[in-house]
Structures are given as structure tokens and as C-alpha cells.
Scaffold this active site. Structure first.
Site, PDB file in Angstrom:
ATOM      1  N   SER A 117       0.823  -1.209   0.000  1.00 19.49           N
ATOM      2  CA  SER A 117       0.000   0.000   0.000  1.00 19.49           C
ATOM      3  C   SER A 117       0.859   1.263   0.000  1.00 19.49           C
ATOM      4  CB  SER A 117      -0.932   0.014   1.206  1.00 19.49           C
ATOM      5  OG  SER A 117      -0.180  -0.057   2.383  1.00 19.49           O
ATOM      6  N   HIS A 148      -2.342  -2.395  -6.195  1.00 15.47           N
ATOM      7  CA  HIS A 148      -2.794  -2.075  -4.837  1.00 15.47           C
ATOM      8  C   HIS A 148      -4.305  -2.144  -4.775  1.00 15.47           C
ATOM      9  CE1 HIS A 148      -3.281   1.211  -1.520  1.00 15.47           C
ATOM     10  NE2 HIS A 148      -3.337  -0.004  -1.009  1.00 15.47           N
ATOM     11  N   GLU A 160      -5.310   0.450  -7.710  1.00 14.23           N
ATOM     12  CA  GLU A 160      -4.242   1.435  -7.944  1.00 14.23           C
ATOM     13  C   GLU A 160      -3.031   0.676  -8.489  1.00 14.23           C
ATOM     14  OE1 GLU A 160      -2.830   3.341  -4.360  1.00 14.23           O
ATOM     15  OE2 GLU A 160      -2.951   5.313  -5.279  1.00 14.23           O
ATOM     16  N   ASN A 206      -3.113   6.965  -0.591  1.00 12.80           N
ATOM     17  CA  ASN A 206      -2.638   6.991   0.797  1.00 12.80           C
ATOM     18  C   ASN A 206      -1.712   8.176   1.057  1.00 12.80           C
ATOM     19  OD1 ASN A 206      -4.126   4.814   1.483  1.00 12.80           O
ATOM     20  ND2 ASN A 206      -2.443   3.327   1.397  1.00 12.80           N
TER      21      ASN A 206
END
Ligand code: T1G
Length: 694
Positions: free
Chosen positions: A410, A431, A443, A481
Site C-alpha cells: 500500500s 494495490h 491502484e 494513501n
């Protein structure tokens, strides 16, 4: 050459729309249809008309690309075509394959009858564009399906298969071959002298409907709408179909269509429609780079993520080999997958045989050798670089040439993971977002050396397994993130300065987020957050700090839902405020000498979302995100950002990049250098420009 071909097959005229890719009702198509219908009506030898889509589908709706342009005003309008069909003295048949959506289905509803091949789907998805079926869909569909089904179909925008459409009376017959089946249906109807009542004249299913039906619908649909306005207006239109004469109902719908068309939500939702498709286009990769075939998949790690990812591939009919070196972990993982499928079956969202088929496609193993021939392997093991590099070194020796070596990390560096292999071009990040079998975002993350073929392959694969793929560059945290830390970080600073978890979560959910940041922390588990924050401590520049509130809660044993207390206290499904949390928060304010104050909801909203836009601008600047709209797609599908606000970047541009820029300068003073504006935002703000000038 006309966009509509005209042929006569005996006494049946066949009008075929040829306007790829989806036969949208463009000016050219409307002109062609108008000419074709007139020609058929004027030809005495013709006794019936069939309207057909050429290529892969029937008409998929109005041409969205023409909205707001002169072309959308070119006559005949869709309504003119509908009038010609609905008053035609000759039999008119819509022959449906692929999808009949929006205006396409509305056109079909003004034909005397509709036939479809079994694989066809129909729907009125205008709600996803922030509008409503403006060519009679809200007036005609309930006359076929009844009110409850029409409310469900039109407020959800879902597509239904031909068999269901047949059952509901939206389609009159299922045929084997779309063209010959429709011509045969026309011939049989002519021969039998069968008469058809125009849909708009059928009232038995819309008479005598209790007002409580609509009141109830407003309650249930309102809960799911989460601030979207179109679904509620659609209910008004369907109610009008039941309470007004047809002509007035159609006029009411037309008026409501214009109101929605003028709304901010329509602008945001149309932005999002094109953004999701634009995200699949990768500049610098030529169209002739072909994706590799992904006919089998291996997954390393049978934990929550590995199991969820396995379900994505199994649901798409792709065999999966799920590896965990620990038999007990493997059994547990398969058990969780089975339980998840069982929940879907008990909810009726999946049939038992679909579950059995999906499960049969997942093969558990504890042996790496079983992975060697798979087309892609996705590592979903521990989020530790040493562990990942060891796994990738092993995969490098094991996997067949040409296999894609993917990691579900991540935030860790793809470049560094790839350096453990002799084939870095085949290494990529894939991801997924937890729960992987539910969240739509995939992702895909490229390193500096990921090959174009690998990129094209995982972008295509994303769509094939029902995900929404977005390509990111490999900076820490990728697109989503990396921005999230500023959203949650500012929320925690707001807590230190005087806001409460309840206020912050209320503002976030009122804005349209699926869940507020504090509730999100409780759901994800703050003990995990403390571990990953330790892992990323090095990236916080000297002199800057992160609020220690999360650490203090974890020290007090408040991990979140998993310990029945975090920011909130949990009693069963009940989420309750807890004075102990405020004591901990106020203790931190005191520790840092911060005088707490009241915040308005407006200030909390701006403080929560402006940092997202600021960091997103930096991601465009450094190439982590290809374009602002990709960031919108990531946040709508991975973080519950309200799609009817278009995404954080779309929202920020509407809010005012000059205001975002000023707020970033303020945040820089308050929180430290990482929070300040980048060059791109500064330029756009000062020049009064938008993301298209990035
Ligand atoms: N108009 C113009 N272009 C469209 C389009 C449309 N309606 N639908 C798709 N495209 C383009 C899309 O942008 C992409 O372009 C290409 O076609 C392939 O799309 C009066 C007013 C039909 C299920 O909302 O749901 O009717 O990126 O990648 O996965 O009441 O497209 O290649 O340049 O999505 O095979 C209502 C929206 C309109 C249907 C096919 N209709 N489209 O999915 O291909 S409003 C819709 C879809 C209306 C009436 C109102 C899907 C699809 P490019 P794709 P796909």
C-alpha cells in the site's frame, strides 16, 4: 454515409444504427433514424420497421459528448423520433443486443414491441450522470414494470439482463439472433394480426397507487442517496406518472430534467463519467502495445487482502492459486472466503451455483511450485520491504518468463522491490483496497522501469475483474494513501485545537464521505496505524510533528472497533461518544500548550478537504498522478469520496484554487513545511487557471 443503414427484408424495413463505439443518439444517428422511419412509413410495400444497433450494442443512450453543444439541438430530437414511432400506423420493433440504455431504451419503449437476445441488458442509468431519463423513461417504464420496480431500476441506474426484462414485460420476446429474430417477430405479429397498445397508453400498473408508496420510497432511497439529488427527483417523476395525465407527466419530467441538468451535481457526475474512462488512457504508451493474456492468477498470502483479491479473480472466472506457507493460515483464509461468499448468497446478491463455481476456481496450496505457470502472481504478504524482496527474488527464479510479478503493497517502493529481480520490467504494484472483493479501486503502480506491456496488461486486467484501474507513480503512498495522511493528519490537529470526533465525523459524512476520519480509524484499527506510522516516521521532516492522539488512544487500549473502544465506545453495533476519549484529546492539547476553541462546521470542512487538493497538486507535479481527474477516480473508488462532488480535485477547483492555495500557506505555518503549497498550485491559483492547464 448515413449513420443509419436502411434495408428492406420482404415487407420489413430494417434500420441499423452504425455509430461506434456505443451507437449513442448523436445528431447523425437521430438524422439517420428520422430519414429511415419516414422512408419506411412512405413505402407501401413496408408493413413493419425493425430498429437495430450495428456492432456490439443497441443504442446506449443520448450522446453525452454532445451535451451543451449545438449538435444536441439538431433536429430531429429524440422526442420527435419517439413521436414518429409511437404514432406509427406500421408495426415498430426494437431489436436489442448489447445494452439498451438511457435514451436508447426510451426510444425502444416508444416502439410497439421490443425483442432481445439473452445476453442483452437494459437500463436507465441517467441517475449516475446526475440527471434522469428525460425522454419519457420515468413515465413509460412504470407502466410496464409497476411502480416499485421502476423506482428501484431508475434510482439505482442498474442494468438488468434480458430474461429479467422479459419477466417484467420490458421486453416482449427473447430471440436467438437479434436481426433475424426481430424480423421473424415482426412477420409473426403481422400474420397473426396481433395488436399492440402503446406503452404510454397502458395505465393498469400505475392506477390507484397509495401516496405512502412514494413516501416509503423517499425514505429508503434517501438513505442510500447520501446527498445525491437526482434519485429523489426521479421518485417525484414516477409519482407524477401515477397522478397526472400522460402529457402532463411527460411535461413534468421534462421540467425536472432541465432542473437537474442545471445542477452542480450533474456537472460533477459527468466529469466523473469521463474521468473514469480517461484514467485507462496512459500517455506515452502507443495503442499497438498489446496486453498479455491473464488467464490464471497466483496470490501469495491468504490473509484478508489475499483472500479478497482471490475472490476478485474467481468472480471474473479466472482460476486462482492461493498460497500461504502456513496450512492453518491457508485454511483460515479459505474459510473467510467461503464465509464472504455465503453472506452474498444469503443476501441474495449471489446465487449458490455462482458461489460454488467461484470457489471451485480457487486452489489453495502451501507450495510455491504450484505458482510457476500462472500469468500473474500478486504478493499480499507482510508490509515489510525485507520480506517482499525475499519473496520477489524467489518468484524471479520460479515464475515462467512473461509472468507479471505484482505486489499489493500500500505504500512501499516498487522500484526497490523490483531491484530484487532480474526482470524489473515485469514488476508492478497492484494495490487493492480492503475489502478487496468490494472496493472498486485498483491502484496500479509503476516503477521507473515497469514495461509498457506490463502497464497495459494490469490496466486491462483491472477492468476485466470489475475494478476501476488508476495508474500511479511509485512515490510513498502512491496517489491515495499519500493524500490520506494529510486528511487524517489535519483531522487529528483539529482535535487538538478544539474540534471533537463527533463534529469532524458529522461534517465529513454531511459532505458525503462514506465515513468520517475518526470512525474510519476505529474501523481500520489504530494499532495497525501506529505500526505503519512508525515505519514512515523517517519521512516526517525535522521540526514537524504528527499528532500523538492515535498513539495515546492505543496506549490506553483503545484500538477501535476490535477492542470495542477507540475514538468511540461500541456496544454491539451502537457507536457511542466516550468522555475518556475527550480526556485523552484534551490531555494532548494541554501537553502541547494548545488553547482549545470552537470551530464552525464550514471551517472543519475546508480544513479537512483542502490538504487533499494541495497534496494532489504535488502528485501531478511530480508525476505520481498523470492528471487531476485520475486523483478524483482514485478517491471516489478507494476512499468513499462522494461521486456527486466529482472527486477532491474537481471539488477543489470549484471551491477555488486561490482559496486552497491560501489555506496551504496557513497550514504550512501551523503544521510545517510538508503542508505548504507546491509550484503548480501556486501558478494555477495566481493565474486563475484550472487543472486542465496543469
Ligand atoms: N455518449 C457518448 N459516448 C459514450 C456514451 C454515451 N452515452 N457511453 C459511452 N461512451 C463512450 C465512452 O466515453 C468511451 O469513449 C466509449 O464510449 C466506450 O465506453 C435522453 C439524456 C454503454 C455500458 O449513461 O454505461 O440517454 O473513452 O469504456 O465498458 O434520457 O459506456 O473510448 O473515447 O464505458 O463497453 C445514458 C453510459 C446517457 C450509458 C459500455 N446512457 N455508458 O461500456 O465501454 S444520458 C448512459 C455506459 C441519456 C436520455 C438521457 C458504458 C456502456 P472512449 P466504455 P464499455
Amino acid at each position: 454515409m448515413s449513420a443509419v443503414a436502411y434495408e428492406v427484408d420482404g415487407e420489413v424495413a430494417v434500420l441499423t444504427v452504425n455509430y461506434p463505439p456505443v451507437n449513442a443518439l448523436s445528431a447523425a444517428v437521430r438524422t439517420g433514424l428520422g430519414e429511415g422511419i419516414e422512408r419506411a412509413l412512405a413505402d407501401d410495400a413496408v408493413k413493419a420497421l425493425v430498429i437495430l444497433g450495428g456492432g456490439k450494442t443497441f443504442i446506449a443512450g443520448a450522446d453525452i459528448t454532445e451535451f451543451g453543444t449545438d449538435k444536441s439541438q439538431v433536429k430531429p430530437a429524440l422526442k420527435d423520433l419517439q413521436k414518429m414511432l409511437e404514432t406509427s400506423p406500421k408495426l415498430t420493433i426494437a431489436a436489442i443486443h448489447g445494452t439498451a440504455l438511457g435514451g436508447g431504451l426510451e426510444l425502444a419503449l416508444t416502439c410497439h414491441a421490443r425483442v432481445a437476445v439473452a445476453s442483452a441488458k437494459v437500463g436507465l442509468p441517467e441517475v449516475n450522470l446526475g440527471i434522469l431519463p428525460g425522454a419519457g423513461g420515468t413515465q413509460r417504464l412504470p407502466r410496464l414494470t409497476g411502480v416499485d420496480v421502476a423506482i428501484d431500476l431508475i434510482t439505482s441506474g442498474k442494468h438488468i439482463p434480458a430474461a429479467k426484462a422479459r419477466e417484467l414485460g420490458v421486453v416482449d420476446a427473447i430471440v436467438d439472433d437479434v436481426r433475424s429474430g426481430a424480423v421473424a417477430f415482426a412477420r409473426e405479429s403481422l400474420a397473426s394480426g396481433k395488436s399492440f397498445v402503446a406503452v404510454i397508453d397502458r395505465n393498469e400498473k400505475i392506477n390507484g397507487i397509495e401516496p405512502s408508496v412514494f413516501a416509503e420510497a423517499r425514505k429508503t432511497v434517501g438513505k442510500k442517496a447520501r446527498g445525491k439529488i437526482a434519485p429523489m427527483v426521479i421518485i417525484d417523476c414516477i409519482e407524477a406518472a401515477c397522478t397526472l395525465p400522460a402529457a402532463e407527466g411527460l411535461a413534468f419530467e421534462a421540467e425536472k430534467f432541465q432542473e437537474l441538468y442545471a445542477s452542480d451535481q450533474r456537472g460533477a457526475l459527468m466529469h466523473y463519467f469521463f474521468a473514469e474512462r480517461q484514467a485507462r488512457k496512459i500517455p506515452g504508451i502507443s495503442a499497438d502495445v498489446q496486453p498479455r493474456k491473464i488467464a490464471s492468477c497466483a496470490i501469495i498470502g491468504a490473509g484478508t487482502m489475499g483472500g479478497g483479491i482471490a475472490m476478485c479473480f474467481a468472480n471474473a472466472g479466472i482460476p486462482v492459486t492461493l498460497l500461504d506457507l502456513n496450512q492453518e493460515a491457508l485454511d483460515r483464509g479459505i474459510g473467510v472466503v467461503r464465509k464472504n461468499y455465503g453472506i452474498s448468497v444469503s443476501r441474495g446478491s449471489m446465487s449458490q451455483d455462482k458461489m460454488d463455481k467461484a470457489l471451485s476456481l480457487i486452489t489453495p496450496t502451501t507450495s510455491y511450485d504450484d505458482l510457476a505457470q500462472c500469468d500473474i502472481v500478486i504478493e499480499a504478504a507482510l508490509e515489510r520491504m525485507d520480506v517482499k524482496k525475499e519473496i520477489f527474488a524467489r518468484l524471479d527464479k520460479l515464475m515462467k518468463p512473461g509472468a507479471i510479478l505484482a505486489t499489493n503493497t500500500s505504500y512501499l517502493s516498487i522500484d526497490e522491490i523490483a531491484s530484487a529481480t532480474s526482470r524489473p520490467g515485469d514488476v508492478v504494484g497492484c494495490h487493492f483496497f480492503s475489502p478487496a472483493n468490494v472496493m472498486k479501486l485498483l491502484e496500479n503502480v509503476r516503477s521507473a522501469v515497469t514495461s509498457p506491456e506490463t502497464i497495459v496488461t494490469v490496466m486491462e486486467m483491472g477492468k476485466a475483474i470489475g475494478k476501476v484501474p488508476v495508474l500511479a507513480g511509485s512515490t510513498e503512498g502512491f496517489i491515495g494513501n499519500r493524500m490520506l495522511q494529510y486528511y487524517t493528519g489535519e483531522a487529528e490537529f483539529l482535535l487538538e485545537q478544539g474540534a471533537t470526533p463527533e463534529q469532524i465525523d458529522r461534517v465529513a459524512t454531511k459532505f458525503g464521505m462514506a465515513m468520517g476520519p475518526m470512525s474510519m480509524r476505529d474501523l481500520a484499527g489504530m494499532d495497525m496505524a501506529v505500526v505503519s506510522r512508525k515505519g514512515r516516521a523517517a519521512s516526517i521532516p525535522a521540526g514537524e510533528r504528527v499528532s500523538p492522539i492515535v498513539e495515546r488512544l492505543v496506549e490506553a487500549g483503545r484500538f477501535g472497533q476490535k477492542t470495542n473502544k477507540g475514538f468511540y465506545r461500541y456496544e454491539g453495533r451502537e457507536k457511542l461518544s466516550d468522555p475518556e476519549t475527550m480526556e485523552i484529546i484534551e490531555g494532548v492539547s494541554k501537553e502541547f500548550g494548545i488553547t482549545r476553541r470552537e470551530f464552525t462546521d464550514e471551517e472543519v470542512e475546508a480544513r479537512l478537504f483542502a490538504p487533499l487538493v494541495n497534496e494532489g497538486a504535488k502528485e501531478i507535479e511530480d508525476g505520481t498522478a498523470i492528471r487531476a481527474s485520475d486523483i478524483d477516480v482514485a478517491w471516489v473508488n478507494g476512499y468513499g469520496f462522494p461521486v456527486h462532488r466529482g472527486g477532491p480535485m474537481y471539488w477543489g477547483e470549484k471551491y477555488g484554487l486561490d482559496k486552497i492555495y491560501q489555506m496551504a500557506l496557513d497550514a504550512e505555518k501551523r503544521n510545517g513545511p510538508r503542508w505548504g503549497p507546491g509550484k503548480l498550485l501556486e501558478r494555477l491559483a495566481k493565474e486563475g487557471k484550472g487543472w486542465k492547464d496543469a
